[in-house]
Design an enzyme around this catalytic site. Sequence first.
Site, PDB file in Angstrom:
ATOM      1  N   MET A   1     -12.084   4.855  -3.129  1.00 43.16           N
ATOM      2  CA  MET A   1     -12.400   3.761  -2.217  1.00 43.16           C
ATOM      3  C   MET A   1     -11.162   3.073  -1.634  1.00 43.16           C
ATOM      4  O   MET A   1     -11.155   1.875  -1.409  1.00 43.16           O
ATOM      5  CB  MET A   1     -13.300   2.744  -2.932  1.00 43.16           C
ATOM      6  CG  MET A   1     -14.580   3.337  -3.493  1.00 43.16           C
ATOM      7  SD  MET A   1     -15.567   4.258  -2.257  1.00 43.16           S
ATOM      8  CE  MET A   1     -16.432   2.875  -1.473  1.00 43.16           C
TER       9      MET A   1
ATOM     10  N   ARG B   1       0.817  -1.216   0.000  1.00 46.91           N
ATOM     11  CA  ARG B   1       0.000   0.000   0.000  1.00 46.91           C
ATOM     12  C   ARG B   1       0.851   1.266   0.000  1.00 46.91           C
ATOM     13  O   ARG B   1       0.480   2.269  -0.605  1.00 46.91           O
ATOM     14  CB  ARG B   1      -0.948   0.013   1.204  1.00 46.91           C
ATOM     15  CG  ARG B   1      -2.165  -0.880   0.978  1.00 46.91           C
ATOM     16  CD  ARG B   1      -2.989  -1.209   2.219  1.00 46.91           C
ATOM     17  NE  ARG B   1      -2.825  -0.293   3.323  1.00 46.91           N
ATOM     18  CZ  ARG B   1      -3.604   0.757   3.577  1.00 46.91           C
ATOM     19  NH1 ARG B   1      -4.608   1.030   2.768  1.00 46.91           N
ATOM     20  NH2 ARG B   1      -3.400   1.515   4.614  1.00 46.91           N
TER      21      ARG B   1
ATOM     22  N   HIS C   1     -18.044  12.449   2.633  1.00 48.36           N
ATOM     23  CA  HIS C   1     -18.539  11.159   3.108  1.00 48.36           C
ATOM     24  C   HIS C   1     -20.055  11.230   3.267  1.00 48.36           C
ATOM     25  O   HIS C   1     -20.560  12.174   3.871  1.00 48.36           O
ATOM     26  CB  HIS C   1     -17.870  10.802   4.440  1.00 48.36           C
ATOM     27  CG  HIS C   1     -18.299   9.470   4.955  1.00 48.36           C
ATOM     28  ND1 HIS C   1     -17.766   8.281   4.495  1.00 48.36           N
ATOM     29  CD2 HIS C   1     -19.247   9.121   5.855  1.00 48.36           C
ATOM     30  CE1 HIS C   1     -18.361   7.266   5.100  1.00 48.36           C
ATOM     31  NE2 HIS C   1     -19.264   7.753   5.931  1.00 48.36           N
TER      32      HIS C   1
ATOM     33  N   LEU D   1      -5.900   6.239   2.392  1.00 46.37           N
ATOM     34  CA  LEU D   1      -4.560   6.773   2.139  1.00 46.37           C
ATOM     35  C   LEU D   1      -3.621   6.429   3.309  1.00 46.37           C
ATOM     36  O   LEU D   1      -4.020   6.522   4.465  1.00 46.37           O
ATOM     37  CB  LEU D   1      -4.623   8.295   1.977  1.00 46.37           C
ATOM     38  CG  LEU D   1      -5.390   8.802   0.748  1.00 46.37           C
ATOM     39  CD1 LEU D   1      -5.573  10.314   0.826  1.00 46.37           C
ATOM     40  CD2 LEU D   1      -4.684   8.425  -0.550  1.00 46.37           C
TER      41      LEU D   1
ATOM     42  N   LEU E   1      -9.386   7.070   9.291  1.00 45.31           N
ATOM     43  CA  LEU E   1     -10.456   7.088   8.285  1.00 45.31           C
ATOM     44  C   LEU E   1     -11.685   7.876   8.756  1.00 45.31           C
ATOM     45  O   LEU E   1     -12.217   7.605   9.825  1.00 45.31           O
ATOM     46  CB  LEU E   1     -10.868   5.638   7.966  1.00 45.31           C
ATOM     47  CG  LEU E   1     -11.951   5.460   6.902  1.00 45.31           C
ATOM     48  CD1 LEU E   1     -11.451   5.906   5.541  1.00 45.31           C
ATOM     49  CD2 LEU E   1     -12.416   4.005   6.839  1.00 45.31           C
TER      50      LEU E   1
END
Lengths: 230, 230
Positions: free
Chosen positions: A91, A66, A110, A94, A145
């Site tokens: 989606m 990632r 969101h 980060l 998140l």
Amino acid sequence: MTLQIAALASRVGTNVAAIIKCIDDGLLDAKINIVISNQPGAPVLEKAAQAGIAVYVCNSDDYSDREAYDRELLSAVKGAGADTVVLAGYMRVLTPVFVQAYPQRILNVHPSILPSFPGRMGNEDAINYGVRLSGSTVHFVEETLDKGPVIIQAVVPVHSTDTGKTLMPRIQAMEHRIYPQALQWLAEGRLKIEGHRVTLLSAKIPSISLGSSGQGPMGPWMVSPPLEGF
Amino acid sequence: MTLQIAALASRVGTNVAAIIKCIDDGLLDAKINIVISNQPGAPVLEKAAQAGIAVYVCNSDDYSDREAYDRELLSAVKGAGADTVVLAGYMRVLTPVFVQAYPQRILNVHPSILPSFPGRMGNEDAINYGVRLSGSTVHFVEETLDKGPVIIQAVVPVHSTDTGKTLMPRIQAMEHRIYPQALQWLAEGRLKIEGHRVTLLSAKIPSISLGSSGQGPMGPWMVSPPLEGF
């Protein structure tokens, strides 16, 4: 100062289209330098190309790591000269590699009144919970998140017969107004972050006025802070 | 059918006063049979006595065992012939002993748009998070705190200068409308619970109408489902 935007989207990217329109209409002082998707064939890419915007696919299937993926993403964003990163239905979460490179310059939208219903299935989770109000939140992105400081929120009613599919367009209609508005405030240098709270400097419309709420084709809505022409 | 209410409150109980007023005004088909507080000297007791309502203090300091306390409480509620229990700023969590005795007949009001900010400090937590919208939720009480099925929700703006103290009156002004409204729907037998979702039967005002939102002396608000005369 004119925002130099890199927009990241995984799918249709209706918010990208809304931002393009607000730029074209002269409401939003910004330029989208590049649209990046992690999904080859994402409809947002064609839409951006039609608008004459550079597009780039950073295929998540090609990366097992990632952070390596986010380094590639970061290089594309920097290469496009972007000073602002706009997540629009992107989606993927980060990693700090990316988030730390653009402190207080990454925004996300969101589809819930955060902190209720964070995560991928926010809209469906709201339906299953049985809430009677839902909406959308534009916030700065931090490493956790859906947890960054809130810039603007919109609310719409949820009907007892709603499904995720019938509720989503009502929420998106508001996203297409609050996201460009949040970006315009950023362009004007009017967002001051203190701890986890964001203050809108020199608000033009007092919150107590009717500027905060209205009646759209899909029903009533409320926004805070009040929209200024969006 | 006229509700026979037992109201439980720990402090001022402004919602009890609002309910009394709606009964007096003929809007709410209910009778408050008893007001119970766990706090001797709670202002709600004097207010109730002035309105000619029986009052009872069940002093939580006298009980080390929460279930023993709730058995005493239950006996007072049953003794008053109550078929409905209204929590109005009742700062204790009910044990299953009590909750199971009144299934789907215990209501609570909580000063947030649940599921955001449950718990005692919900209002302050919302301020600290930096949300731009907050409000209130009336819900059925189940065994998990602030988690039961939602009947009605109201939303108001949060200003960047708000503290818990300046936000609370804006929220309470809506609570004084949505709580009596929820009770009236219960009295009319119009609340259907399926799983975690509540349906309002025979809604008189379509949600899309302006009935859901308005402008009060403290600013804009939205309620869902729409208020019917409250």
